[in-house]
Write an enzyme that holds these catalytic residues in place. Structure first.
Site, short mmCIF file in Angstrom:
data_model
loop_
_atom_site.label_atom_id
_atom_site.label_comp_id
_atom_site.label_asym_id
_atom_site.label_seq_id
_atom_site.Cartn_x
_atom_site.Cartn_y
_atom_site.Cartn_z
N GLY A 86 0.81 -1.22 0.00
CA GLY A 86 0.00 0.00 0.00
C GLY A 86 0.84 1.26 0.00
CG ASN A 140 2.85 3.52 -9.06
OD1 ASN A 140 2.14 2.93 -9.88
ND2 ASN A 140 3.01 3.09 -7.83
CB CYS A 143 0.04 1.19 -6.94
SG CYS A 143 0.16 0.13 -5.47
CB ILE A 204 3.68 -4.98 -16.14
CG1 ILE A 204 4.29 -6.26 -15.56
CG2 ILE A 204 3.34 -5.10 -17.60
CD1 ILE A 204 3.40 -7.49 -15.60
C1 LIG Z 1 7.07 -5.34 -2.22
C2 LIG Z 1 6.81 -4.59 -3.49
C3 LIG Z 1 6.64 -3.20 -3.44
C4 LIG Z 1 6.40 -2.48 -4.60
N1 LIG Z 1 6.26 -1.12 -4.52
C5 LIG Z 1 6.10 -0.39 -5.66
C6 LIG Z 1 6.05 1.04 -5.62
O1 LIG Z 1 6.19 1.66 -4.56
N2 LIG Z 1 5.86 1.71 -6.79
C7 LIG Z 1 5.74 1.05 -8.00
O2 LIG Z 1 5.59 1.70 -9.02
N3 LIG Z 1 5.81 -0.30 -8.06
C8 LIG Z 1 5.98 -1.04 -6.92
N4 LIG Z 1 6.07 -2.42 -7.00
C9 LIG Z 1 6.00 -3.08 -8.31
C10 LIG Z 1 7.39 -3.36 -8.85
O3 LIG Z 1 8.14 -2.17 -9.02
C11 LIG Z 1 7.35 -4.13 -10.18
O4 LIG Z 1 6.65 -3.35 -11.13
C12 LIG Z 1 6.66 -5.47 -10.08
O5 LIG Z 1 6.97 -6.08 -8.85
C13 LIG Z 1 7.04 -6.43 -11.21
O6 LIG Z 1 8.43 -6.72 -11.22
P1 LIG Z 1 9.08 -8.02 -10.52
O7 LIG Z 1 8.29 -9.20 -10.94
O8 LIG Z 1 10.49 -8.05 -10.99
O9 LIG Z 1 8.99 -7.79 -9.05
C14 LIG Z 1 6.32 -3.16 -5.84
C15 LIG Z 1 6.48 -4.55 -5.89
C16 LIG Z 1 6.73 -5.27 -4.73
C17 LIG Z 1 6.92 -6.76 -4.82
#
Ligand SMILES: Cc1cc2nc3c(=O)[nH]c(=O)nc-3n(C[C@H](O)[C@H](O)[C@H](O)COP(=O)(O)O)c2cc1C
Ligand SMILES: Cc1cc2nc3c(=O)[nH]c(=O)nc-3n(C[C@H](O)[C@H](O)[C@H](O)COP(=O)(O)OP(=O)(O)OC[C@H]3O[C@@H](n4cnc5c(N)ncnc54)[C@H](O)[C@@H]3O)c2cc1C
Ligand code: FES
Lengths: 315, 318
Positions: A86, A140, A143, A204
């Protein structure tokens, strides 16, 4: 001859195509300390381990402190991770006071991930950061873990365009817009962001998902929905990157499930100019410097003179 | 923590379900020295301050640990002894490692496991865990080879500076971080230590032999849900009785959260400083992802950095 690993993403010059996924790397201090403890790590700027990144993407920053969600915030799936953090963060003032100064001195450009509950809030954060050493902004609008703002902007081309245009008016720095896969036609959102002035797109963000606690007969996450990341989402992310690459001329940062060199190559060949590593940092906290080395080696071994040649080469 | 944790807990009675029947014996297992924590008496509880700086001397390490010995202590409960010198040199009671489950997985997340013992001299660490899901099930199949550990993580126990009497209360596998704490308190010599352990059945009273060797049987109070050792009651009942008798200065507890809360209430009512150790699902283990937050009187804090141990008065129980 050493291959040219540098890329440019919407005006942001990166030493190599690697960044980290927002929210999975904090503001970099913890990983910097761990990387510094690895004797095998050779970084371009001695004593500054984060300099082996092409760019560092920060956690999401909002105008005021956000408390994040109550209840369970993370669960593992068969080959992914569901999170419902969140966007907890201490707000842009605290970020500038405690993180950004240090970060800007680590030898890697800083992409600040910007979040807001309203159009004005996005603009507030960007305006506050204009005097700061941020190198670029990642907006962003994707989310799934907050009620207002976030995803609601990213699923409607008109709203997406409004946010992007408002941020565009507030800055001349590279503006990256982060897209959600939770839409029917991601290319429409991409086009809207491009027309509103985005310099690059990242995709994504997490895929909307749910988990059920059978024993307690209730949903695992207080809000029900959570965001899926990790290897499970890679094909979805690749598809999105490929589609958007066909639809718009902007450079793309591809992310979603990257966990090994082949994954990186797939994203580049599908149309990404740079890549982000997220959840894999949790599995293997030194994966990024390793992938940086592996990609360079691969280019050398495969006669690739400049890594940019790979972008979209799969057609 | 030192000499490792050799031959703890009635090895001769252990059953070993693995195909090789546990052939990779540790030559040390003959010496029946009790678990001792020699990780230093430093009251800081081994603050991983390095995680917050870019200094590389302190702070967690990523280490491929070698399996030295792995055996079952009770049905579904295993003790894993690993050579991990960098981590053993830094571990403090109450801290934990983030362990990458072995095998094909994929297991996108590591699993947090507390130290049962660690010895900087021999470079060995011991983990004791229960099989509850797919990660620990995969781990339990490992007979030899290497396992990736990230640690030590978090902030461990910080008993008060005073002299006095300490009561440690463990429910089920919650005993794990209390064993090295007991060893440290005994070694420091400032506290007289007693322990209350509770489990479903006698087989689940993990750590009982090590604690008995360390403290003497009269200071180790045992209770089971099935009544095999006297009245069938939860560990909170004898703990509350002991606490109500008064004279305690420090209470440390780990186990199910509802149990810890009751112990904390009884300890606070008895005027003792109380620490609890809380579990949360963890992503990074390093403080960046904010998946492990605990509500405290100073806001949300991270179980992997500010915890997993907190003074009970700071916890806002949910
Ligand atoms: C714990 C966690 C926190 C995240 N926080 C954000 C965030 O603050 N802002 C955002 O744009 N994406 C956030 N994401 C999404 C990631 O930046 C990324 O887009 C997504 O996890 C897909 O990449 P991955 O499979 O390599 O993790 C978060 C993902 C995770 C797992
Ligand atoms: C600081 C800390 C120390 C711990 N020390 C010990 C110990 O010494 N011995 C021991 O047996 N157990 C300990 N646990 C609990 C242990 O982490 C879980 O039992 C284990 O992660 C379960 O993994 P699994 O794959 O078998 O279960 P699954 O249910 O398949 O796991 C799915 C996901 O949920 C997480 N998860 C499940 N249960 C817990 C839990 N109770 N706490 C946190 N995350 C959980 C897993 O890590 C994994 O990410 C500790 C937990 C924490 C937070
Ligand atoms: S597990 Fe990531 S902050 Fe604690």
């Amino acid at each position: 001859m050493a291959p040219d690993m540098a890329v440019t993403v919407g005006g942001l010059a990166m030493r190599n195509p690697f960044t980290v996924a927002s929210g999975t790397f904090g503001s970099g201090r913890e990983y910097a300390a761990l990387w510094a403890s690895r004797p095998e790590l050779v970084c371009p700027i001695p004593g500054k381990p984060l300099s082996c990144l092409g760019a560092l993407t920060t956690k999401g920053v909002s105008p005021q402190p956000w408390a994040g969600n109550d209840g369970c915030r993370m669960a593992e799936t068969a080959s992914g991770v569901l999170n419902a953090i969140g966007l907890q963060n201490p707000g842009v003032e605290d970020f500038c006071a405690h993180d950004l100064g240090w970060l800007a001195d680590q030898g890697t450009p800083v992409i600040v991930n910007v979040c807001g509950h309203s159009l004005d809030q996005y603009v507030q954060v960007v305006e506050r950061l204009e005097e700061s050493p941020a190198a670029a902004y990642e907006i962003n609008i994707s989310c799934p873990n907050v009620d207002c703002g976030g995803l609601s902007f990213g699923v409607d081309p008109k709203l997406a365009a409004k946010v992007v245009a408002a941020c565009r008016a507030a800055t001349r720095r590279p503006l990256i817009v982060k897209l959600t896969p939770n839409v029917t036609a991601i290319a429409d959102i991409a086009r809207a962001a491009a027309e509103a002035g985005a310099d690059a797109l990242s995709l994504i963000n997490t895929v909307a998902g749910l988990a059920v606690d059978v024993r307690r007969r209730r949903l695992v996450f207080d809000r029900g929905v959570a965001g899926l990341s990790g290897p499970a989402v890679k094909p979805i992310a690749l598809h999105a990157v490929h589609r958007v690459h066909q639809a718009v001329a902007l450079p793309l940062i591809g992310l979603g499930g990257i966990a090994c060199l082949d994954d990186v190559l797939e994203f580049l060949l599908a149309g990404a100019t740079a890549v982000g590593v997220g959840t894999a940092n949790f599995t293997d906290p030194v994966i990024v410097p390793r992938l940086v080395g592996e990609l360079e080696r691969w280019c050398l071994d495969n006669g690739v003179k400049a890594v940019g040649e790979l972008t979209g080469a799969a057609g | 923590m030192s000499p490792p944790p050799a031959a703890t807990g009635g090895l001769s009675r252990d059953h070993d379900p693995r195909p090789d029947g546990g052939q990779n014996h540790d030559p040390r297992q003959g010496d029946r020295k009790p678990t001792v924590w020699s990780g230093g008496s430093d009251k800081s509880g081994g603050l991983p301050t390095g995680a917050q700086t870019d200094g590389s001397k302190d702070g967690p390490r990523l280490e491929d640990a070698t399996v030295i010995d792995h055996r079952s202590l009770a049905p579904g409960v295993f003790r894993l002894r690993l050579a991990a010198p960098q981590i053993a040199a830094r571990a403090q009671p109450g801290q934990f490692v983030h362990l990458r489950p072995p095998g094909p997985g994929p297991y996108p997340l590591r699993r947090p496991l507390g130290f049962y013992a660690a010895d900087p001299d021999s470079g060995l660490v011991e983990l004791v865990y229960q099989v509850v899901g797919r990660g620990t099930a995969a781990l339990s199949q490992v007979a030899q080879g290497r396992i990736s550990l990230l640690g030590p993580l978090g902030r461990g126990w910080r008993p008060p500076d005073a002299l006095g009497r300490a009561l440690l209360v463990g429910g089920g596998l919650g005993v794990v971080p209390l064993v090295p704490l007991a060893a440290q308190l005994v070694r420091d010599g400032r506290f007289e230590v007693e322990v209350v352990l509770g489990a479903r059945s006698v087989a689940g009273l993990i750590g009982r032999d090590d604690l008995t060797a360390l403290l003497g049987a009269e200071r180790v109070h045992l209770v089971t849900d099935d009544g095999a050792l006297g009245p069938a009651q939860p560990v909170t009942v004898p703990a509350a009785r002991l606490l109500a008798a008064g004279g305690w200065d420090y209470v440390a507890t780990c186990g199910p959260e509802a149990m810890q809360r009751l112990v904390a209430q009884a300890a606070e009512a008895a005027g003792a400083a109380c620490e609890v150790s809380l579990e949360r699902p963890m992503g990074c283990g390093l403080g960046v992802c904010l998946s492990c937050v605990v509500q405290t009187d100073r806001g949300r804090q991270r179980a992997c950095v500010e915890g997993p141990v907190w003074p009970s008065r700071q916890v806002v129980w949910q």
